[in-house]
Design a protein around this motif. Sequence first.
Motif, PDB file in Angstrom:
ATOM      1  N   LYS A  99       0.834  -1.189   0.000  1.00  0.00           N
ATOM      2  CA  LYS A  99       0.000   0.000   0.000  1.00  0.00           C
ATOM      3  C   LYS A  99       0.876   1.250   0.000  1.00  0.00           C
ATOM      4  O   LYS A  99       1.846   1.366   0.732  1.00  0.00           O
ATOM      5  N   ASP A 100       0.514   2.203  -0.807  1.00  0.00           N
ATOM      6  CA  ASP A 100       1.268   3.440  -0.935  1.00  0.00           C
ATOM      7  C   ASP A 100       0.286   4.536  -1.326  1.00  0.00           C
ATOM      8  O   ASP A 100      -0.892   4.280  -1.524  1.00  0.00           O
ATOM      9  N   SER A 101       0.768   5.752  -1.432  1.00  0.00           N
ATOM     10  CA  SER A 101      -0.113   6.840  -1.842  1.00  0.00           C
ATOM     11  C   SER A 101      -0.512   6.686  -3.306  1.00  0.00           C
ATOM     12  O   SER A 101       0.166   6.020  -4.085  1.00  0.00           O
ATOM     13  N   ASP A 102      -1.623   7.313  -3.674  1.00  0.00           N
ATOM     14  CA  ASP A 102      -2.128   7.239  -5.039  1.00  0.00           C
ATOM     15  C   ASP A 102      -1.108   7.862  -5.990  1.00  0.00           C
ATOM     16  O   ASP A 102      -0.580   8.942  -5.737  1.00  0.00           O
ATOM     17  N   LYS A 103      -0.834   7.156  -7.089  1.00  0.00           N
ATOM     18  CA  LYS A 103       0.158   7.637  -8.044  1.00  0.00           C
ATOM     19  C   LYS A 103      -0.466   8.463  -9.173  1.00  0.00           C
ATOM     20  O   LYS A 103       0.106   8.579 -10.252  1.00  0.00           O
ATOM     21  N   THR A 104      -1.643   9.024  -8.930  1.00  0.00           N
ATOM     22  CA  THR A 104      -2.255   9.951  -9.876  1.00  0.00           C
ATOM     23  C   THR A 104      -2.646  11.215  -9.126  1.00  0.00           C
ATOM     24  O   THR A 104      -3.125  11.162  -8.000  1.00  0.00           O
ATOM     25  N   ILE A 105      -2.440  12.369  -9.752  1.00  0.00           N
ATOM     26  CA  ILE A 105      -2.809  13.642  -9.153  1.00  0.00           C
ATOM     27  C   ILE A 105      -3.535  14.503 -10.183  1.00  0.00           C
ATOM     28  O   ILE A 105      -3.378  14.312 -11.396  1.00  0.00           O
ATOM     29  N   LEU A 106      -4.337  15.442  -9.692  1.00  0.00           N
ATOM     30  CA  LEU A 106      -5.050  16.365 -10.566  1.00  0.00           C
ATOM     31  C   LEU A 106      -4.052  17.255 -11.288  1.00  0.00           C
ATOM     32  O   LEU A 106      -3.112  17.783 -10.670  1.00  0.00           O
ATOM     33  N   ILE A 107      -4.223  17.419 -12.592  1.00  0.00           N
ATOM     34  CA  ILE A 107      -3.278  18.210 -13.379  1.00  0.00           C
ATOM     35  C   ILE A 107      -3.313  19.676 -12.961  1.00  0.00           C
ATOM     36  O   ILE A 107      -2.287  20.330 -12.859  1.00  0.00           O
ATOM     37  N   GLY A 108      -4.509  20.202 -12.713  1.00  0.00           N
ATOM     38  CA  GLY A 108      -4.612  21.597 -12.287  1.00  0.00           C
ATOM     39  C   GLY A 108      -4.893  22.572 -13.414  1.00  0.00           C
ATOM     40  O   GLY A 108      -4.992  23.775 -13.199  1.00  0.00           O
ATOM     41  N   ASN A 109      -5.003  22.072 -14.635  1.00  0.00           N
ATOM     42  CA  ASN A 109      -5.418  22.907 -15.764  1.00  0.00           C
ATOM     43  C   ASN A 109      -6.164  22.035 -16.755  1.00  0.00           C
ATOM     44  O   ASN A 109      -6.219  20.820 -16.604  1.00  0.00           O
ATOM     45  N   ASP A 110      -6.757  22.652 -17.753  1.00  0.00           N
ATOM     46  CA  ASP A 110      -7.565  21.882 -18.704  1.00  0.00           C
ATOM     47  C   ASP A 110      -6.859  21.678 -20.044  1.00  0.00           C
ATOM     48  O   ASP A 110      -7.491  21.335 -21.033  1.00  0.00           O
ATOM     49  N   LYS A 111      -5.541  21.836 -20.075  1.00  0.00           N
ATOM     50  CA  LYS A 111      -4.807  21.682 -21.327  1.00  0.00           C
ATOM     51  C   LYS A 111      -4.874  20.252 -21.855  1.00  0.00           C
ATOM     52  O   LYS A 111      -4.701  20.021 -23.049  1.00  0.00           O
ATOM     53  N   HIS A 112      -5.113  19.297 -20.964  1.00  0.00           N
ATOM     54  CA  HIS A 112      -5.097  17.895 -21.376  1.00  0.00           C
ATOM     55  C   HIS A 112      -6.495  17.294 -21.481  1.00  0.00           C
ATOM     56  O   HIS A 112      -6.632  16.085 -21.634  1.00  0.00           O
ATOM     57  N   TYR A 113      -7.506  18.137 -21.395  1.00  0.00           N
ATOM     58  CA  TYR A 113      -8.868  17.640 -21.593  1.00  0.00           C
ATOM     59  C   TYR A 113      -9.480  18.384 -22.761  1.00  0.00           C
ATOM     60  O   TYR A 113      -9.842  19.561 -22.665  1.00  0.00           O
ATOM     61  N   SER A 114      -9.578  17.694 -23.888  1.00  0.00           N
ATOM     62  CA  SER A 114     -10.062  18.304 -25.117  1.00  0.00           C
ATOM     63  C   SER A 114     -10.818  17.278 -25.936  1.00  0.00           C
ATOM     64  O   SER A 114     -10.467  16.098 -25.949  1.00  0.00           O
ATOM     65  N   LEU A 115     -11.863  17.724 -26.630  1.00  0.00           N
ATOM     66  CA  LEU A 115     -12.604  16.845 -27.531  1.00  0.00           C
ATOM     67  C   LEU A 115     -12.085  16.926 -28.965  1.00  0.00           C
ATOM     68  O   LEU A 115     -12.630  16.285 -29.863  1.00  0.00           O
ATOM     69  N   ASP A 116     -11.006  17.704 -29.165  1.00  0.00           N
ATOM     70  CA  ASP A 116     -10.411  17.791 -30.499  1.00  0.00           C
ATOM     71  C   ASP A 116      -9.805  16.448 -30.895  1.00  0.00           C
ATOM     72  O   ASP A 116      -9.347  15.682 -30.039  1.00  0.00           O
ATOM     73  N   LYS A 117      -9.789  16.167 -32.187  1.00  0.00           N
ATOM     74  CA  LYS A 117      -9.219  14.906 -32.656  1.00  0.00           C
ATOM     75  C   LYS A 117      -7.754  14.807 -32.252  1.00  0.00           C
ATOM     76  O   LYS A 117      -7.290  13.747 -31.805  1.00  0.00           O
ATOM     77  N   TYR A 118      -7.005  15.894 -32.417  1.00  0.00           N
ATOM     78  CA  TYR A 118      -5.620  15.956 -31.961  1.00  0.00           C
ATOM     79  C   TYR A 118      -5.473  17.152 -31.036  1.00  0.00           C
ATOM     80  O   TYR A 118      -6.004  18.225 -31.305  1.00  0.00           O
ATOM     81  N   SER A 119      -4.712  16.945 -29.962  1.00  0.00           N
ATOM     82  CA  SER A 119      -4.623  17.981 -28.938  1.00  0.00           C
ATOM     83  C   SER A 119      -3.207  18.513 -28.738  1.00  0.00           C
ATOM     84  O   SER A 119      -3.002  19.715 -28.657  1.00  0.00           O
ATOM     85  N   HIS A 120      -2.215  17.613 -28.646  1.00  0.00           N
ATOM     86  CA  HIS A 120      -0.846  18.057 -28.385  1.00  0.00           C
ATOM     87  C   HIS A 120       0.140  16.979 -28.805  1.00  0.00           C
ATOM     88  O   HIS A 120      -0.233  15.823 -29.058  1.00  0.00           O
ATOM     89  N   TYR A 121       1.400  17.351 -28.837  1.00  0.00           N
ATOM     90  CA  TYR A 121       2.473  16.405 -29.147  1.00  0.00           C
ATOM     91  C   TYR A 121       2.920  15.669 -27.891  1.00  0.00           C
ATOM     92  O   TYR A 121       2.765  16.168 -26.768  1.00  0.00           O
ATOM     93  N   ILE A 122       3.465  14.473 -28.087  1.00  0.00           N
ATOM     94  CA  ILE A 122       4.183  13.787 -27.017  1.00  0.00           C
ATOM     95  C   ILE A 122       5.590  13.474 -27.521  1.00  0.00           C
ATOM     96  O   ILE A 122       5.819  13.278 -28.715  1.00  0.00           O
ATOM     97  N   ASN A 123       6.519  13.434 -26.574  1.00  0.00           N
ATOM     98  CA  ASN A 123       7.906  13.117 -26.878  1.00  0.00           C
ATOM     99  C   ASN A 123       8.233  11.746 -26.306  1.00  0.00           C
ATOM    100  O   ASN A 123       8.158  11.535 -25.091  1.00  0.00           O
ATOM    101  N   VAL A 124       8.543  10.815 -27.187  1.00  0.00           N
ATOM    102  CA  VAL A 124       8.816   9.437 -26.777  1.00  0.00           C
ATOM    103  C   VAL A 124      10.271   9.343 -26.317  1.00  0.00           C
ATOM    104  O   VAL A 124      11.190   9.673 -27.066  1.00  0.00           O
ATOM    105  N   THR A 125      10.465   8.880 -25.088  1.00  0.00           N
ATOM    106  CA  THR A 125      11.784   8.925 -24.457  1.00  0.00           C
ATOM    107  C   THR A 125      12.404   7.548 -24.223  1.00  0.00           C
ATOM    108  O   THR A 125      13.536   7.464 -23.749  1.00  0.00           O
ATOM    109  N   ASP A 126      11.665   6.464 -24.523  1.00  0.00           N
ATOM    110  CA  ASP A 126      12.188   5.126 -24.289  1.00  0.00           C
ATOM    111  C   ASP A 126      12.046   4.284 -25.553  1.00  0.00           C
ATOM    112  O   ASP A 126      11.056   4.401 -26.286  1.00  0.00           O
ATOM    113  N   ASP A 127      13.040   3.431 -25.791  1.00  0.00           N
ATOM    114  CA  ASP A 127      13.045   2.620 -27.011  1.00  0.00           C
ATOM    115  C   ASP A 127      11.865   1.663 -27.106  1.00  0.00           C
ATOM    116  O   ASP A 127      11.448   1.300 -28.203  1.00  0.00           O
ATOM    117  N   PHE A 128      11.344   1.221 -25.950  1.00  0.00           N
ATOM    118  CA  PHE A 128      10.224   0.273 -25.972  1.00  0.00           C
ATOM    119  C   PHE A 128       9.078   0.818 -26.818  1.00  0.00           C
ATOM    120  O   PHE A 128       8.540   0.118 -27.679  1.00  0.00           O
TER     121      PHE A 128
END
Length: 204
Positions: A99-128
């Motif tokens: 048991k540990d603390s919850d590993k999710t937290i509220l972002i605090g802004n609405d930049k990541h909640y959008s109904l647009d087909k595309y919203s933002h870029y992501i940067n892939v940092t691991d080869d997997f």
Amino acid sequence: MVVIGISARLVDGSYKVGENLIKKIKENNAFPIIILPGFAEVQEKILALCNGFIIPGGNIWHETDELIIKYAIKHDIPLLGICAGMQAIANIKNFCGTKDSDKTILIGNDKHYSLDKYSHYINVTDDFLSNILGSNRIMVNSRHKFMVVKEDYFIVDAYSDDGVIEAIHLPNKKFILGVQWHPENLDDEFSERLFIEFIKKCNG
């Protein structure tokens, strides 16, 4: 036939699975099974029929999602977590004995909640993940208000430009991957690559 177990979501009083998710599975010649909450006496038998699992998005994960994740980890069965499904993977220690603390937290802004087909870029940092997508930077949709907190039991695969974790995977497993976006709702080459690789791992 590859069988994919999908955890159902309760929406407006009915248990549902998104049509686009079913479509992605069928397009890759796999067969979906919807896994409902409850029915503990038969759930293990249902899980044993599956070659892979998907935990989809939703407001929050439930006990069946936790059961599926623990089963997939124990038996090294491929699992794809989408949005809330990724957040459930990030919280595995909370329901795997430590048991540990919850590993999710509220972002605090609405930049990541959008109904647009595309919203933002992501940067892939691991080869997997970059080996799956064939790119280190892609555009995604975004429909979440919570974000994952980094922990040492998973590897971060991607970040948004503002530092939100966008993908994680568990090391030393065949394929237990979580993505914060909804690839089932995108018809681009990167979403296709993701589902193709997932079903491929389920098939072998």
